[in-house]
Design a protein around this motif. Structure first.
Motif, PDB file in Angstrom:
ATOM      1  N   THR A 126       0.845  -1.207   0.000  1.00  0.00           N
ATOM      2  CA  THR A 126       0.000   0.000   0.000  1.00  0.00           C
ATOM      3  C   THR A 126       0.873   1.247   0.000  1.00  0.00           C
ATOM      4  O   THR A 126       0.624   2.206  -0.748  1.00  0.00           O
ATOM      5  CB  THR A 126      -0.930  -0.001   1.235  1.00  0.00           C
ATOM      6  OG1 THR A 126      -1.708  -1.187   1.210  1.00  0.00           O
ATOM      7  CG2 THR A 126      -1.844   1.213   1.252  1.00  0.00           C
ATOM      8  N   THR A 127       1.899   1.233   0.848  1.00  0.00           N
ATOM      9  CA  THR A 127       2.790   2.391   0.913  1.00  0.00           C
ATOM     10  C   THR A 127       3.535   2.596  -0.397  1.00  0.00           C
ATOM     11  O   THR A 127       3.645   3.722  -0.908  1.00  0.00           O
ATOM     12  CB  THR A 127       3.763   2.223   2.103  1.00  0.00           C
ATOM     13  OG1 THR A 127       3.003   2.411   3.294  1.00  0.00           O
ATOM     14  CG2 THR A 127       4.906   3.224   2.067  1.00  0.00           C
ATOM     15  N   LEU A 128       4.019   1.518  -0.983  1.00  0.00           N
ATOM     16  CA  LEU A 128       4.720   1.639  -2.266  1.00  0.00           C
ATOM     17  C   LEU A 128       3.771   2.146  -3.355  1.00  0.00           C
ATOM     18  O   LEU A 128       4.152   2.929  -4.217  1.00  0.00           O
ATOM     19  CB  LEU A 128       5.305   0.287  -2.676  1.00  0.00           C
ATOM     20  CG  LEU A 128       6.531  -0.156  -1.866  1.00  0.00           C
ATOM     21  CD1 LEU A 128       6.729  -1.656  -1.957  1.00  0.00           C
ATOM     22  CD2 LEU A 128       7.783   0.555  -2.363  1.00  0.00           C
ATOM     23  N   ALA A 129       2.512   1.690  -3.284  1.00  0.00           N
ATOM     24  CA  ALA A 129       1.555   2.044  -4.336  1.00  0.00           C
ATOM     25  C   ALA A 129       1.001   3.444  -4.167  1.00  0.00           C
ATOM     26  O   ALA A 129       0.806   4.170  -5.146  1.00  0.00           O
ATOM     27  CB  ALA A 129       0.401   1.034  -4.343  1.00  0.00           C
ATOM     28  N   PHE A 130       0.730   3.848  -2.906  1.00  0.00           N
ATOM     29  CA  PHE A 130      -0.017   5.088  -2.689  1.00  0.00           C
ATOM     30  C   PHE A 130       0.785   6.190  -1.994  1.00  0.00           C
ATOM     31  O   PHE A 130       0.278   7.303  -1.813  1.00  0.00           O
ATOM     32  CB  PHE A 130      -1.300   4.798  -1.890  1.00  0.00           C
ATOM     33  CG  PHE A 130      -2.214   3.815  -2.586  1.00  0.00           C
ATOM     34  CD1 PHE A 130      -2.696   4.067  -3.867  1.00  0.00           C
ATOM     35  CD2 PHE A 130      -2.577   2.628  -1.986  1.00  0.00           C
ATOM     36  CE1 PHE A 130      -3.530   3.174  -4.516  1.00  0.00           C
ATOM     37  CE2 PHE A 130      -3.413   1.716  -2.623  1.00  0.00           C
ATOM     38  CZ  PHE A 130      -3.882   1.988  -3.901  1.00  0.00           C
ATOM     39  N   GLY A 131       1.993   5.862  -1.542  1.00  0.00           N
ATOM     40  CA  GLY A 131       2.864   6.902  -0.968  1.00  0.00           C
ATOM     41  C   GLY A 131       2.456   7.377   0.410  1.00  0.00           C
ATOM     42  O   GLY A 131       2.775   8.496   0.806  1.00  0.00           O
ATOM     43  N   ASN A 132       1.721   6.531   1.155  1.00  0.00           N
ATOM     44  CA  ASN A 132       1.317   6.910   2.518  1.00  0.00           C
ATOM     45  C   ASN A 132       2.242   6.242   3.543  1.00  0.00           C
ATOM     46  O   ASN A 132       2.983   5.314   3.223  1.00  0.00           O
ATOM     47  CB  ASN A 132      -0.130   6.454   2.775  1.00  0.00           C
ATOM     48  CG  ASN A 132      -0.305   4.968   2.536  1.00  0.00           C
ATOM     49  OD1 ASN A 132      -0.633   4.567   1.423  1.00  0.00           O
ATOM     50  ND2 ASN A 132      -0.055   4.156   3.538  1.00  0.00           N
TER      51      ASN A 132
END
Ligand code: HSE
Length: 440
Positions: A212-218
């Motif tokens: 999720t972090t890699l995909a959405f930058g959160n």
């Protein structure tokens, strides 16, 4: 040829032993490909005298991961200890503080401390590589971190736990019990040290939070994931799914919605003719939907010694090939300091189809009542069937199976709560969400 890259390995379990074996067997090929030899110069594990079928002659032995990370004469610290705290956390921190490169397969560690460690690595100009942490041998981290840069990702989902997929596949194909399938997955070295992490969905959640972090930058939000494991899935559900044209998989799904990012891990019905439904056994699959590329589906070995060691080795080789002082790709795809706060979408707002299986008393009007409760909550039904269970129970129970069109989690929860209040339900209702690939 350039100087050898000196690596220290902490943890010589299934993955560590495979890694040592492969590096020793392929030393000449690796030196030629990387332009320099890769030398294992230090190791540590719990038991020094255990026979692992590998040659540790000439390699320095350290008693603890922390000691190896702090003192060994190495360029790269390889953490294969596992666990989000304790020795794994302390040793990775010590290695990064020393300015060493780190390679880890530890999803739990990254899920809880990945941002903090990424900041240290970026400040020090060292690499923190973790391809093996998600989906075993599938190069999904590199795909997200590098290859898909510029794509806006809308959904990422997949089968990320080999143990669960192995269990569900074996239950379906061989009619074996849940317990027998889990024992076999443990014997084959797929399961976590505590297999509850596999079957309760935590392992998938850790992996999903990283993607999720890699995909959405959160910021990584491992504790903000809706979580259901597979312990509740029965042979009856698997058969009912099959009759309706679906298969049951434990999926991790992260999706951008109008109200935030939805992260969920739960047993999921996928259409039997979708590619992901055909992914069997310990194999993993990750689907990424994005604006420029469309749908990318990556399928491959997801757990076990060689699959995981393959990714760890790739990460080590990347370091061997990199130039000292070169510009580094940010650890989490975006500079760690620039990650956005996580904006969580509420699970009640989730939209999709649902499978609902109810065991009910065989009374007049029950079928009509179930249909009414659905209609009262604006749930449109794709199908509703009733099956007699007289062969299973002397008390004349019936099974009602519903498949809904797209609706909301909130509507389904309200309808099920209303049905529970009617007094004809036997046991707990089974509710399984349906996930459809983009092309459906
Ligand atoms: N226990 C994990 C699985 C190992 O079954 O997928 C790989 O992360």
């Amino acid at each position: 040829m350039a100087d050898a890259l000196k690596i220290g390995i902490a943890g010589l379990g299934t993955v560590g032993a495979s890694l040592v074996r492969i590096i020793q067997q392929k030393s000449n090929e690796l030196a030629a490909t990387c332009g320099r030899p890769i030398n294992i110069t230090a190791v540590t594990a719990r038991d020094k005298n255990k026979d692992r079928g590998i040659n540790l002659g000439g390699i320095a032995w350290f008693d603890t991961p922390e000691e190896l990370a702090a003192k060994a004469d190495i360029d790269v610290f390889v953490e294969l200890v596992g666990g989000s705290e304790g020795a794994a956390k302390a040793s990775v921190k010590a290695a990064l503080d020393r300015g060493l490169h780190v390679v880890t397969a530890n999803k739990a560690l990254l899920a809880y401390h990945g941002v903090e460690f990424a900041k240290i690595a970026e400040e020090k100009g060292s690499l923190l590589n973790f391809e093996a942490a998600v989906a075993g041998g599938i190069p999904v981290i590199k795909a997200l971190r590098e290859s898909l840069t510029g794509n806006s990702i809308s959904r990422i989902y997949g089968i990320m736990n080999g143990t669960c997929n192995y269990i569900l596949t074996k239950m379906e194909k061989e009619g074996l019990s849940f317990a027998d399938c889990l024992a076999e997955a443990q014997r084959l070295g797929y399961a976590e040290a505590d297999p509850a992490f596999d079957i309760e969905g935590n392992d998938t959640a850790h992996k999903l939070s990283i993607l999720t972090t890699l995909a959405f930058g959160n910021q990584i939000a491992a504790d903000d994931i809706y979580l259901e494991g597979i312990t509740n899935i029965s042979i009856e559900d698997i058969r009912a799914a099959s009759d309706l044209g679906y298969r049951i998989k434990l999926l991790g799904v992260a999706q951008r919605t109008d109200t935030g990012i939805e992260q969920r891990v739960h047993p999921t019905m996928v259409p039997v003719d979708s590619v992901i439904a055909q992914v069997d056994g310990v194999t993993n699959a990750v689907a990424i939907e994005s604006d420029i590329l469309g749908e990318l589906l990556m399928v491959g070995p997801g757990a076990g010694g060689n699959a995981t060691a393959s990714s760890v080795l790739g990460d080590i080789a990347d370091i061997a090939k990199s130039q000292p002082g070169a510009q580094r790709v940010p650890v989490l795809g975006h500079p760690a300091k620039a990650l956005e706060p996580y904006r969580k979408a509420q699970m009640q707002s989730h939209e999709g189809g649902y499978f609902i299986r109810l065991t009910v008393l065989d009374r007049t009007g029950v079928f009509a009542s179930v249909a009414t409760r659905m209609a009262e909550n604006q749930i449109s039904l794709e199908s509703i069937v009733q099956r007699s269970q007289q062969h299973l129970s002397p008390s004349h129970h019936q099974t009602i199976i519903l498949v809904t069109h797209a609706t909301t989690e909130d509507s389904v929860r309200k309808a099920v709560a209303a049905i529970k209040g009617e007094g004809y339900l036997v046991g707990e209702p089974q509710v399984i969400r349906i996930e459809r690939p983009k092309e459906d």
